[in-house]
Design an enzyme around this catalytic site. Sequence first.
Site, PDB file in Angstrom:
ATOM      1  N   THR A  36       0.875  -1.168   0.000  1.00 38.21           N
ATOM      2  CA  THR A  36       0.000   0.000   0.000  1.00 38.21           C
ATOM      3  C   THR A  36       0.913   1.217   0.000  1.00 38.21           C
ATOM      4  OG1 THR A  36      -1.574  -1.284   1.303  1.00 38.21           O
ATOM      5  CG2 THR A  36      -1.932   1.077   1.186  1.00 38.21           C
TER       6      THR A  36
ATOM      7  N   LYS B 299       3.441  -9.105   4.331  1.00 38.46           N
ATOM      8  CA  LYS B 299       2.144  -8.482   4.049  1.00 38.46           C
ATOM      9  C   LYS B 299       1.464  -9.356   2.994  1.00 38.46           C
ATOM     10  CE  LYS B 299       0.226  -3.845   3.352  1.00 38.46           C
ATOM     11  NZ  LYS B 299      -0.102  -3.181   4.617  1.00 38.46           N
TER      12      LYS B 299
ATOM     13  N   GLU C 150       0.728  -4.853  17.112  1.00 38.49           N
ATOM     14  CA  GLU C 150       0.538  -3.782  16.140  1.00 38.49           C
ATOM     15  C   GLU C 150      -0.907  -3.330  16.246  1.00 38.49           C
ATOM     16  OE1 GLU C 150       1.580  -5.864  12.527  1.00 38.49           O
ATOM     17  OE2 GLU C 150      -0.266  -7.029  12.522  1.00 38.49           O
TER      18      GLU C 150
END
Lengths: 270, 270
Positions: free
Chosen positions: B28, B136, B169
Amino acid sequence: VILVNGLAATSIPVEDRGLNYGDGLFETVRVHAGKAPLIDRHLARLRAGSEQLGIPYPGDGALRDDVGRLLGRAADGVLRLVLTRGDGGRGYAPPRDAAARRIVSLHPLPASVNAALAVGLCATRLGSSPALAGLKHLGRLEQVLAAAEVARAGWDEGLMVDQRGQVIEATRHNLFYLRGATVCTPPLQASGVAGVMRGLVLDVQASRGRPVETVPLRYDELHDIDELLLCNAVAGIRPVGRLAGRELPGRSMYAALRDPLAKAGVTWLA
Amino acid sequence: VILVNGLAATSIPVEDRGLNYGDGLFETVRVHAGKAPLIDRHLARLRAGSEQLGIPYPGDGALRDDVGRLLGRAADGVLRLVLTRGDGGRGYAPPRDAAARRIVSLHPLPASVNAALAVGLCATRLGSSPALAGLKHLGRLEQVLAAAEVARAGWDEGLMVDQRGQVIEATRHNLFYLRGATVCTPPLQASGVAGVMRGLVLDVQASRGRPVETVPLRYDELHDIDELLLCNAVAGIRPVGRLAGRELPGRSMYAALRDPLAKAGVTWLA
């Protein structure tokens, strides 16, 4: 042949959340003699998983219609049912107006392997995820890595161990083993897929008054085992013939389960 | 605007392994002032992840071409780069002749939230997966469930705790906290995404001679914290203003990082 929301199609929108976030579930359904004998169990699992994840379930009717239209195309094979949360912009949060997408496709039966499987132990460890354990969700990258190991090693299948060293399942099968005379299977509280055939074996054994016990299996206990059974909805049950190079002679679980499973609809076992 | 393998498209084949198995990775990327200042870091991470998973990396050139064609379309926004293992029949094992599919799309910047974030603690726990930690990858169902909690609660973001009760996180940010005067961040050996902005903060602090320490943060230690910083590649760094209803007054990490990050290309911080 592929149906997407009931229409013949070969593609899905790039915005599909199944693609972008693994936001969906799937079922792998055996077709035998032109029927899908375990479809009720598959739909029940898909509905339960959808409820757990908050994916709007499209209803058994729509899925049965899709399945019925593909069943006429092949006497034997595999149906894949995928249910995603549908389209949704960038961002993890599910859209309020999510409309699930169903994708149903027909595939040939996998090439038959040796009647008794040669099985190894994968180096890729299964993670644990209390939020997702048991679900057949679309995020299967650990299985992809383990299946690549199986292919490189030339095994038929590979067992997967969790981070504590407990044997949970194989890359595409659940497993049963004997402790004394008792059929046992590993618990799936933290890892693994609660397979449809595993559920059927549990029910068949319970109805015979010989309930399966859910008992952890440490990987170093594999040395003491002389019978291991793998199962999934496509194959049914399969004895393991070799485990990490060692012959497994036992076939008593297989022999005891064959007829009861046939009565429950699994009529394709050897 | 979407490019699939460099061609304008809005759909992908149903056979794509990203859809069926979460067999892929994504990035992203922030677009600011018509540029993608951190694109080198994104491509480096995508390449490293591809190597780890055995997905054939299409090369920086093809991805830079895609990005370049979309950059002209908006001065500010978000580019999403998805790399899947491409098409592959039913079955987890990667096909020998896998050809990766790249999907690059341009999206508007998310609606701006309060400068200082209101953050809660998600009930959905992060699983642990040694095989996939840090990546990811496309299987983000835990984040989807946690983001649904965040939306229901009306928070800006939610912290996620692993099965041991360690804060790892937030649903879409990494985090930094202070222990004494030292900037710390949780280890990601078993869970979490090793974010591009996290990596940049680590490098910036190391080059200033104040290296970040990687230290676990138990959730009950959150009571003692008076500054918490969230970061991702779209937002940059963001102070947490309220944590589970408690005001967090500290802004010293934010103040210390703002100028070094601007020099490193993050020029959009308030």
